[in-house]
Design a protein around this motif. Structure first.
Motif, PDB file in Angstrom:
ATOM      1  N   UNK A   5       0.854  -1.184   0.000  1.00  0.00           N
ATOM      2  CA  UNK A   5       0.000   0.000   0.000  1.00  0.00           C
ATOM      3  C   UNK A   5       0.892   1.237   0.000  1.00  0.00           C
ATOM      4  N   UNK A   6       0.641   2.157  -0.919  1.00  0.00           N
ATOM      5  CA  UNK A   6       1.476   3.366  -0.982  1.00  0.00           C
ATOM      6  C   UNK A   6       0.587   4.608  -1.084  1.00  0.00           C
ATOM      7  N   UNK A  49      -0.267  -1.695   6.865  1.00  0.00           N
ATOM      8  CA  UNK A  49       0.875  -0.778   6.911  1.00  0.00           C
ATOM      9  C   UNK A  49       1.110  -0.269   5.493  1.00  0.00           C
ATOM     10  N   UNK A  50       1.637   0.962   5.396  1.00  0.00           N
ATOM     11  CA  UNK A  50       1.810   1.582   4.084  1.00  0.00           C
ATOM     12  C   UNK A  50       3.151   2.287   4.001  1.00  0.00           C
ATOM     13  N   UNK A  51       3.540   2.614   2.761  1.00  0.00           N
ATOM     14  CA  UNK A  51       4.657   3.532   2.537  1.00  0.00           C
ATOM     15  C   UNK A  51       4.063   4.882   2.157  1.00  0.00           C
ATOM     16  N   UNK A  52       4.482   5.935   2.846  1.00  0.00           N
ATOM     17  CA  UNK A  52       4.044   7.291   2.518  1.00  0.00           C
ATOM     18  C   UNK A  52       5.188   8.000   1.798  1.00  0.00           C
ATOM     19  N   UNK A 217       3.325 -12.179  -7.177  1.00  0.00           N
ATOM     20  CA  UNK A 217       3.800 -10.833  -6.835  1.00  0.00           C
ATOM     21  C   UNK A 217       2.761 -10.049  -6.022  1.00  0.00           C
ATOM     22  N   UNK A 218       3.243  -9.043  -5.281  1.00  0.00           N
ATOM     23  CA  UNK A 218       2.295  -8.192  -4.563  1.00  0.00           C
ATOM     24  C   UNK A 218       1.703  -7.160  -5.529  1.00  0.00           C
ATOM     25  N   UNK A 219       0.448  -6.780  -5.316  1.00  0.00           N
ATOM     26  CA  UNK A 219      -0.103  -5.641  -6.066  1.00  0.00           C
ATOM     27  C   UNK A 219       0.351  -4.369  -5.341  1.00  0.00           C
ATOM     28  N   UNK A 220       0.674  -3.346  -6.130  1.00  0.00           N
ATOM     29  CA  UNK A 220       1.096  -2.068  -5.549  1.00  0.00           C
ATOM     30  C   UNK A 220      -0.077  -1.098  -5.666  1.00  0.00           C
ATOM     31  N   UNK A 265      -2.067  -5.704   3.662  1.00  0.00           N
ATOM     32  CA  UNK A 265      -1.140  -4.723   3.074  1.00  0.00           C
ATOM     33  C   UNK A 265       0.026  -4.408   4.001  1.00  0.00           C
ATOM     34  N   UNK A 266       1.179  -4.211   3.378  1.00  0.00           N
ATOM     35  CA  UNK A 266       2.346  -3.745   4.107  1.00  0.00           C
ATOM     36  C   UNK A 266       3.054  -2.669   3.266  1.00  0.00           C
TER      37      UNK A 266
END
Ligand SMILES: [Zn+2]
Length: 274
Positions: A5-6, A49-52, A217-220, A265-266
């Motif tokens: 998750x971004x 969890x996400x990347x910001x 693969x992970x979905x982005x 999500x990570x």
């Protein structure tokens, strides 16, 4: 299986359809705090969890918000300083913009920033030199490539899943994490973020995520705080850009909640163990 998750942490007016969408010296209404807090609450509720990817100018204006994101256990990365398209910058201007932005976030959270995402996916065939500079600046990964071609962005020759790019005959240490697509009739079709996420019905988004996961693969997934804010002020845009910028905003939060309930999500850092 975990997905990624971004969030591109920027204001409602940070758009690059043409040069003068926003004036970097003008003061605009602040919407980012309430929208980001809403996202943080949703992510906490669904253990995501996400990347910001934080815009440097946003970090400068709202350091408390950046600390709050870090304290909630999310990854802080950078989206550059001033939201300018890379392919319209020189290498020197790009390098300065990104190092400023990286430092802003690092000073606030006291931790190295290892990830970068370009404004409006602007690593294109004209600007792949940016990878080399990102590696030089100490970035471990880049998430700026859309492996398709649109009128604004795209690197159509890019693989669909993460890889180490070639630059000047050398394989870089930098990991490229391209935005998700599914392959339909030999075409790469986006589905997992921004306009595509807002425009496509929920069953097609879940089908896209499951397809990518079946391929191993992970979905982005990517969104902006403004995409869950139907009450935001409106920019003056052409009809086409208006559609891209605002279509489906009223239903976006509901769709996001359904996706958060269905999938795990990570962050980028968390997924790849960087
Ligand atoms: Zn952006």
């Amino acid at each position: 299986m975990q997905n990624i998750l971004t969030i591109d942490l920027e204001e409602w007016f940070h758009a690059n359809y043409h040069d003068d969408v926003f004036d970097p010296h003008k003061t605009y209404e602040v919407r980012i705090i309430q929208n980001t807090k809403r996202l943080l609450a949703l992510f906490a509720e669904h253990q995501a969890k996400a990347t910001f990817f934080v815009l440097g100018s946003v970090a400068e204006q709202h350091p408390r918000l950046i600390r709050e994101i870090a304290e909630a256990g999310h990854e802080l990365a950078t989206h550059g300083y001033a939201h300018q398209l890379i392919y319209q910058q020189t290498a020197a201007v790009f390098k300065e913009d990104v190092s400023q932005a990286k430092k802003r976030v690092e000073d606030i959270v006291g931790k190295s920033v290892i990830g970068y995402r370009a404004p409006s996916w602007s690593i294109t065939p004209k600007s792949i030199w940016a990878w080399d500079i990102l590696e030089e600046l100490g970035f471990v990964y880049d998430a700026s490539v859309f492996p398709i071609k649109t009128y604004l962005y795209g690197l159509p020759t890019s693989p669909r899943f993460s890889y180490h790019p070639q630059y000047n005959g050398r394989t870089l240490n930098l990991l490229e994490v391209p935005s998700s697509t599914v392959r339909i009739l030999n075409k790469k079709i986006p589905f997992a973020g921004g306009f595509y996420f807002r425009a496509l019905p929920y069953p097609l988004i879940t089908r896209g995520i499951k397809t990518v996961n079946r391929e191993g693969h992970p979905a982005i997934v990517y969104l902006h705080p403004r995409e869950i804010d139907p009450g935001q002020p409106r920019l003056t845009l052409s009809p086409k850009e208006n559609l891209i910028h605002y279509y489906g905003i009223s239903g976006c939060e509901k769709k996001l909640i359904r996706v958060l309930k269905k999938f795990k999500f990570t962050s980028v850092e968390g997924y790849y163990g960087l």
